[in-house]
Scaffold this active site. Structure first.
Site, PDB file in Angstrom:
ATOM      1  N   LYS A  53      14.019 -18.590   6.441  1.00  0.00           N
ATOM      2  CA  LYS A  53      15.268 -18.232   7.126  1.00  0.00           C
ATOM      3  C   LYS A  53      15.685 -16.814   6.764  1.00  0.00           C
ATOM      4  O   LYS A  53      16.105 -16.038   7.621  1.00  0.00           O
ATOM      5  CB  LYS A  53      16.385 -19.217   6.758  1.00  0.00           C
ATOM      6  CG  LYS A  53      16.249 -20.570   7.442  1.00  0.00           C
ATOM      7  CD  LYS A  53      17.204 -21.611   6.854  1.00  0.00           C
ATOM      8  CE  LYS A  53      16.917 -22.987   7.436  1.00  0.00           C
ATOM      9  NZ  LYS A  53      17.665 -24.062   6.747  1.00  0.00           N
ATOM     10  N   GLN A  97      21.910 -25.184   2.123  1.00  0.00           N
ATOM     11  CA  GLN A  97      20.650 -25.895   2.305  1.00  0.00           C
ATOM     12  C   GLN A  97      20.743 -27.301   1.717  1.00  0.00           C
ATOM     13  O   GLN A  97      21.094 -27.476   0.548  1.00  0.00           O
ATOM     14  CB  GLN A  97      19.499 -25.111   1.647  1.00  0.00           C
ATOM     15  CG  GLN A  97      18.132 -25.713   1.861  1.00  0.00           C
ATOM     16  CD  GLN A  97      17.696 -25.706   3.326  1.00  0.00           C
ATOM     17  OE1 GLN A  97      17.875 -24.734   4.039  1.00  0.00           O
ATOM     18  NE2 GLN A  97      17.147 -26.825   3.777  1.00  0.00           N
ATOM     19  N   ASP A 120      25.257 -23.962  11.274  1.00  0.00           N
ATOM     20  CA  ASP A 120      24.432 -25.169  11.355  1.00  0.00           C
ATOM     21  C   ASP A 120      25.056 -26.220  12.281  1.00  0.00           C
ATOM     22  O   ASP A 120      24.384 -27.147  12.711  1.00  0.00           O
ATOM     23  CB  ASP A 120      24.267 -25.802   9.957  1.00  0.00           C
ATOM     24  CG  ASP A 120      22.919 -25.491   9.324  1.00  0.00           C
ATOM     25  OD1 ASP A 120      21.990 -25.125  10.065  1.00  0.00           O
ATOM     26  OD2 ASP A 120      22.812 -25.621   8.089  1.00  0.00           O
TER      27      ASP A 120
END
Ligand code: NAD
Length: 281
Positions: A53, A97, A120
């Site tokens: 990422k 994460q 997200d």
């Protein structure tokens, strides 16, 4: 045999468009979009995701702000970090994460993220916005799935879709997106009766389960479009939730694993971050 939906190529295209958008944003706003990524502990798979990422973020011309914290970090420390990222004008997107180490209150940490920086799309406010048709952040994996579907069917109106899996990060938002595209949506899951029949009735099949080759070739309606979200590590390598060899003989179009949904997920994360920066100015 089926047309292969090339997730890698579609993702490369999206990433190039994002990079152009970033350059234009930089000209007009005098800054670059910033994505903050928080990684707690040493989970090797998470470390790989965070690295890729970060690399993709920089390649798109955005700033990657990486916070790596030890595995014994407590909830309070994480909440304080999230609050400081919420308040930081250089940060347009915040990504924590998952999974977080066991003792951490994951729910509390996700709830603390400013919904307008939640690239997200996991915050309940964004889930609610998606469910009610308000603008907000859509989870990256289902967003990528719709983009891939649209390369085959620009207009999904009236199509029968089955989503296998009902998780908050894939199955449920996938169903919402397909409803918004005017599909007739069936959501199947671990307690569904006669799953093969549900899949056979569908023009569009989305498999998001996490069981290698759960969806058999003879469940696929001839000509149907199949999107395989599954990523399963097996002795034979990475495989999806669909028996690809058999399904690709029957389907009209299908995504491979790897090289399908995976690359699109990161590209959509970059796209969400650029959108956030544009909204923020
Ligand atoms: P999850 O474990 O949270 O959810 C799995 C879902 O599958 C559940 O809703 C469950 O009801 C359903 N299910 C379980 N057994 C079933 C069965 N026998 N029949 C029908 N349904 C069944 O998983 P998730 O987070 O939604 O992820 C699903 C898969 O997608 C995993 O393989 C994951 O690795 C992969 N994934 C890929 C990406 C990507 O970028 N490509 C992103 C997220 C998840």
């Amino acid at each position: 045999t089926a047309t292969i939906i090339d997730g890698k190529a579609i993702a490369a295209d999206l990433r190039a468009r994002v990079a152009e958008g970033v350059a234009a944003f930089r000209q007009s706003a005098g800054r670059v979009p910033g994505l903050a990524v928080v990684l707690v502990g040493e989970d090797p798979a998470s470390a790989v995701y965070v690295r890729s990422k970060g690399r993709a973020t920089r390649e798109a011309g955005m700033e990657s702000i990486e916070h790596r914290l030890p595995a014994d970090t407590d909830t309070e420390t994480l909440l304080a970090l999230v609050r400081s990222l919420n308040a930081d004008p250089a940060v347009d997107g915040i990504l924590v994460q998952l999974p977080l180490p066991k003792p951490v209150d994951t729910q509390a940490v996700l709830l603390a993220i400013d919904p307008d920086k939640d690239v997200d799309g996991f915050h309940p406010v964004n889930a609610g916005r998606l469910a009610t048709g308000m603008p907000g952040f859509v989870p990256c994996t289902p967003l990528g799935c719709v983009m891939m579907l649209k390369t085959v069917h620009p207009d999904l109106t009236g199509m029968d879709a089955v989503v296998v899996g009902r998780s908050n990060i894939v199955g449920k938002p996938m169903a919402q997106l397909l409803i918004a595209e005017s599909c007739t949506v069936t959501v199947a899951h671990s307690r569904t009766r006669d799953l093969p029949a549900k899949v056979r009735a569908a023009d569009v099949v989305i498999a998001a389960v996490g069981i290698p080759a759960l969806v058999k070739g003879d469940w696929i309606r001839p000509g149907a479009t199949v999107i395989d979200v599954g990523i399963n590590r097996t002795e034979a390598g990475l495989v999806g939730d669909v028996d690809y060899a058999a399904a690709s003989q029957v389907a009209g179009a299908i995504t491979p694993v790897p090289g399908g949904v995976g690359p699109m997920t990161i590209a959509c994360l970059l796209s969400n971050t650029l959108d956030s920066a544009r909204r923020r100015g």
